[in-house]
Every structure is written in structure tokens, then in C-alpha cells.
Design a protein around this motif. Structure first.
Motif, short mmCIF file in Angstrom:
data_model
loop_
_atom_site.label_atom_id
_atom_site.label_comp_id
_atom_site.label_asym_id
_atom_site.label_seq_id
_atom_site.Cartn_x
_atom_site.Cartn_y
_atom_site.Cartn_z
N SER A 32 0.85 -1.19 0.00
CA SER A 32 0.00 0.00 0.00
C SER A 32 0.88 1.24 0.00
O SER A 32 1.96 1.27 0.60
CB SER A 32 -0.90 0.02 1.24
N ARG A 33 0.40 2.29 -0.65
CA ARG A 33 1.10 3.57 -0.64
C ARG A 33 0.60 4.47 0.48
O ARG A 33 1.01 5.62 0.58
CB ARG A 33 0.95 4.28 -1.98
N VAL A 34 -0.28 3.93 1.31
CA VAL A 34 -0.80 4.68 2.45
C VAL A 34 -0.30 4.03 3.73
O VAL A 34 -0.52 2.84 3.98
CB VAL A 34 -2.33 4.73 2.45
N MET A 35 0.38 4.81 4.54
CA MET A 35 0.90 4.34 5.83
C MET A 35 -0.04 4.80 6.94
O MET A 35 -0.50 5.94 6.94
CB MET A 35 2.31 4.88 6.04
N LEU A 36 -0.32 3.90 7.87
CA LEU A 36 -1.12 4.24 9.04
C LEU A 36 -0.22 4.53 10.23
O LEU A 36 0.75 3.81 10.47
CB LEU A 36 -2.08 3.10 9.39
N LEU A 37 -0.54 5.58 10.97
CA LEU A 37 0.13 5.87 12.23
C LEU A 37 -0.88 5.65 13.34
O LEU A 37 -1.90 6.35 13.41
CB LEU A 37 0.64 7.31 12.26
#
Length: 453
Positions: A401-406
Motif C-alpha cells: 500500500s502507498r498509504v501508511m497508518l500511524l
């Protein structure tokens, strides 16, 4: 960096407050500087298969240099600039060796103009990938060392009225022990401040095994030998210098599509930042800010890729003091610890390369203040204190995924193009630190005492 007025680009660089930008790379040795009272005639780079690296000689115009420095000044960027170390040399009849002294006239005019405009340059780097066998072109180590002496004299003369003198970096190439040693011996004490070498330890970007390599602890560790070797060469031949990673994109030829620009690449990236720190490297320059699959920012939209947020957290949390860490768990758990940046305590980085195993980590401090004693005191981190945790995971559990979760929330730009806040969750210091499969955790422990900090 074509659109210097792009709001996202501006905010991304400014978010670091002091992001180092290296200007240079493949074509820097083919650049002519169009500055001064009588600037040389030159054109933009053009494709030309008959020329070195498939490009003609190109031009850096004064107006472009002015625009760039206005951007650097507004964002607080720290600048390393790569000089054209092939200028004036001629190609030998055979091979890719270039011979003759470096012609410094062009660089001298450029540096003089830079000083006149009061543009702040942290360091001048001499050449790109001309070391050893070189990439497309090479220069003999002894000749290179002599040219560095000439550059040092030039820098000292031009900056004699300045309060600070920029550092000199070299050679910006792939490590070959004897070549690097000879360069340092020839140039001599106090000339080269930073020994810059390039790392592409993951192989080709098109290799279908790339995604497995960034999850393989034994593969990731192989490059440690290179880091150790270059530190030893510097210690033996140029102890006045320090080791720098001048360029590293993991996989060469612009990185790997759907790997280098996705969450999974942070396994490699943060592991390399941690590993190079333990081998006394002072700087790690990522290839690239913009351009190719390995860019920190999307090449067309400038929207940050996951590695941008990894870099930003590293920059904000991990101070320059590097601590020794060990654990008795799986090799798929990678661990690093630094003195916290601008705050008390220690920050720990944990990288879980496993896709199925989670880890509950208890942090202990080895307060062995007396190295000759037989016993070491291990002090668990207990008590009523709290720690800050930053858990990084991929959106939807997809490591590509190109979206990282924090901490479970996607890291996305605000509506006006600002970098989002990156707030931690607070946990009880005495509780085990949970590291989920395929996740990365930064933990700042304010109450953990380390003598080195």
C-alpha cells in the motif's frame, strides 16, 4: 525539482526544519555553470547516445541557481552540492578512465558567485561515481587525491573572509577499499571531511525478488560488511574524515515499481538508517526526494510516499547518540536505539519483518558503568512512567500500500497541503511493547536512563 512553487513540495521539505538536500548525481560531472560576468555558452541536457551516460553536456543557469537558493532559504534546507569533477579531463584511449588534472575555472566562478550572493552551502562534493571502476567514467585515485588538494586550496581562498567554511565530500561513488584508501592518503590530513559512498544493496529495481529481500533479515544484514570495511579504511587512511552514505535508493535503476514507493520499503529504509548509525556513519542521503520509484514524494503529485513519513519520524525522534541494542528473540525483529532528539530519555525503533508473528518487548537498560566488572546490571524499565508509541502499519494490511497508518490512522495531507500531525499514543512504561506482524514501532521512553545520553 521542477516546480519550486508547489505548496506540497514546500511543506514537505520545511517539515524537517533542516532537511539535507544533495544536488548532483548522474549528470553532475557534465554540468557547465552559466554564471559570472562572462558566462560560457551552454545548452540544456539532451539525449545523445554518443556521449557519456547518453547525455550531452548541460547547463545550470544563474537564474535557476537563484530560484533554487530562494527555495532552500525559505524551507531551511541544508545543501550539499556536487561539483563537476570531470571538467577538463580527457578520455583515455581504452576503458572508461579519464585522465589529466581537473579544470577548476568553471567551479571557481560558480563558487565565487555563490559566495557573492551569500548562498549557504554546507558541503561541496567532488564528483559522482568516478571512484574505482566508476559508472561510465572513472578517475585514478592518486589523481583524484591531488585534485582534492586543489579544491581545498580553492575553497580556503574563496571563503577566507567567511565565518564558516563548507565541508569537502568525496568521492560519491561505490566503495572499493584500495581506491578509497589511496584517495585519502594522497589528499592528506584535513582535506576530505566526509567520505561519501553509494549503496544499492537490494539489486535491480526490476528484480521480482525485491519484495522478498526487504523482508529477509539475513539479506538486509549482508551490507553490514561494507559499512564496517569503509569505517576501517577511514580509520587507517583518513581518521580526520567521517563516513557518509552519499546516495542510496535500495534498488538501482529508479527502484522497484510497487515496492520502493510502498510501505514495505520502510523495512529496508529504517533498517539501513539504524544499521549505518551503528557503524559510525554521520549522514544518510536518500535517493531521491523526487524522481523514480524510490522517491520520497510522488513524482507527479508530490504527495508523500510511506518512506517520507518514516524519514520524518526518524528525524524527529532519533538523536545523534547511538546506543548498543541486543535482543534474544527472532532475527525477524530488528532493534535500534538512540538518545532521544531534543528530549530526555531513549527512543527505540523496532521493525517486525515477520508476516505472522507478533512480539511483546520488554525494554531493559544495561547500566554497566564499570566495564572491567564481572557482572552487568540489567535494569528493567518499570515504574509509573509513561512512554510515547508510534505504530506504523500499511493500510488494509497490504504491505504494498502507498498509504501508511500511524496508530491506525492514515497519514494524509491536510486539505491545504500541509504535512499531518504525527501524534503518539501514550502507554504505561511498565507494560510490554507490542509489535504487530509487518509493523514498525518507534517508542520514546522518557524515564529510561542511559549514561551516553
Amino acid at each position: 525539482m521542477n516546480d519550486l512553487n508547489n505548496n506540497i513540495l514546500f511543506n514537505a521539505v520545511k517539515a524537517f526544519k533542516s532537511l539535507r538536500l544533495r544536488l548532483g548525481g548522474t549528470l553532475q560531472d557534465r554540468v557547465v555553470y552559466k554564471v559570472g560576468k562572462k558566462p560560457v555558452k551552454c545548452e540544456n541536457f539532451k539525449l545523445d547516445q554518443n556521449e557519456l551516460l547518453g547525455f550531452s553536456t548541460g547547463c545550470l543557469n544563474r537564474s535557476r541557481w537563484d530560484e533554487l537558493n530562494a527555495f532552500f532559504n525559505k524551507t531551511g534546507a541544508i545543501i550539499t552540492f556536487g561539483l563537476n569533477a570531470l571538467h577538463g579531463r580527457k578520455k583515455a584511449p581504452q576503458g572508461n578512465l579519464y585522465v589529466g588534472d581537473w579544470d577548476s575555472k568553471d567551479a571557481r566562478k560558480f563558487i565565487r558567485y555563490t559566495i557573492l550572493k551569500n548562498y549557504k552551502i554546507d558541503s561541496w562534493e567532488f564528483g559522482n561515481e568516478l571512484a574505482g571502476r566508476g559508472i561510465g567514467a572513472s578517475v585514478d585515485a592518486t589523481q583524484y587525491g591531488k585534485d582534492l588538494i586543489a579544491l581545498k586550496k580553492l575553497i580556503n581562498r574563496l571563503y577566507k573572509k567567511s565565518t564558516t567554511v563548507p565541508k569537502i565530500l568525496a568521492p560519491g561513488g561505490f566503495f572499493e577499499a584500495e581506491w578509497f584508501a589511496e584517495m585519502l592518503r594522497t589528499s592528506g590530513s584535513g582535506v576530505v571531511d566526509g567520505v561519501t559512498h553509494h549503496i544499492y544493496n537490494l539489486g535491480a529495481g526490476v528484480d521480482k525478488n525485491l519484495i522478498y529481500r526487504v523482508q529477509d533479515p539475513s539479506y538486509l544484514s549482508q551490507v553490514a560488511q561494507t559499512y564496517n570495511d569503509i569505517v576501517n579504511v577511514i580509520k587507517d587512511s583518513g581518521p580526520w574524515s567521517s563516513a557518509w552514505i552519499g546516495e542510496s535508493g535500495g534498488a538501482y535503476n529508479s527502484g522497484g515499481k510497487d515496492v520502493s514507493n510502498t510501505f514495505v520499503n520502510s523495512f529496508w529504509y529504517l533498517d539501513q538508517l539504524g544499521m549505518t548509525s551503528t557503524f559510525s556513519h554521520k549522514v544518510f542521503c536518500r535517493q531521491t526526494l523526487i524522481g523514480g520509484n524510490y522517491a520520497l514524494l510522488n513524482t507527479t503529485t508530490f504527495i508523500p510516499n510511506p518512506d517520507f513519513y518514516s524519514a520524518l519520524l526518524w528525524h524527529r525522534l532519533m538523536g545523534p547518540g547511538v546506543l548498543h541494542t541486543t535482543h534474544n528473540s527472532s532475527p525477524f525483529l530488528r532493534s535500534y536505539a538512540h538518545c532521544s532528539r531534543q528530549s530526555p530519555g531513549v527512543t527505540v525503533l523496532l521493525i517486525n519483518l515477520s508476516n505472522s508473528t507478533s512480539f511483546d518487548v520488554t525494554v531493559s537498560s544495561d547500566l554497566n558503568l564499570y566495564p572491567n566488572a564481572l557482572a552487568q546490571s540489567l535494569v528493567p524499565v518499570t515504574g509509573t512512567g509513561q512512554r510515547e508509541e508510534y505504530h506504523l502499519t500499511p493500510q488494509g494490511g497490504n504491505i504494498q500500500s502507498r498509504v501508511m497508518l500511524l496508530n491506525g490512522q492514515p497519514l494524509k495531507l491536510t486539505s491545504d497541503g500541509q504535512i499531518p500531525e504525527m501524534k503518539p499514543v501514550i502507554a504505561d512504561t511498565a507494560a510490554p511493547l507490542h509489535v504487530a506482524p509487518h509493523s514498525i514501532v518507534f517508542a520514546r521512553l522518557k524515564d529510561l536512563k542511559a549514561p551516553a545520553c
